[in-house]
Design a protein around this motif. Structure first.
Motif: not given
Length: 153
Positions: A118-129
């Motif tokens: 899925g590869g969205f983990g680091w995108f989400l972490i950086r986007r939401l924090s």
């Protein structure tokens, strides 16, 4: 009377409150710890949107440790949360393998065909924090980040 209670609540939130938890390195323990943390007194007054954001970022970061740091059975992940008026600062530490290249992944959103798991983990972490940092100290991974939050009035 209501104005005084509101002022007292704001004053108490301005003082930093620190929460520390140790989590076994398995996905079920991560899930249960997140549920306990988000229902605790320190987090109970977050808006639903803020709770969701905190849960997504913490779940992604903690699950990455469990799934990729190759910790040993019985190891723990340590989470420190410092609660302030409009920001929660989190520090996650573990004794697993270092991040590849000893640095944070870029978190850029890539083509859906090239993303592992899925590869969205680091995108989400950086986007939401924000203020995301990683360092390795004496065999220990230290990941820190802040999440802007709102409280129910």
């Amino acid at each position: 009377m209501l104005a005084k209670r509101h002022a007292d609540a704001l004053q108490s939130m301005e003082t930093a409150v620190e929460v520390r938890i140790s989590i076994d390195t398995n996905l079920l323990a991560v899930r249960m710890s997140l549920q306990r943390l988000l229902s605790s007194t320190q987090f109970a007054k977050l808006t639903d949107d803020s709770k969701s954001t905190v849960e997504i970022v913490l779940a992604e970061a903690l699950n990455n440790v469990v799934e990729h740091a190759q910790t040993q059975p019985g190891d723990c992940v340590n989470l420190i949360a410092v609660c302030r008026l409009d920001t929660l600062k989190f520090t996650i530490s573990d004794n697993g393998l270092p991040m590849p290249g000893s640095r944070l992944p870029s978190g850029s959103l890539q083509s859906l065909t090239s993303l592992p798991e899925g590869g969205f983990g680091w995108f989400l972490i950086r986007r939401l924090s924000h203020s995301v940092t990683y360092r390795r100290v004496k065999g220990c991974n230290m990941l820190s980040f802040c999440v802007a939050v709102d409280y129910v009035s």
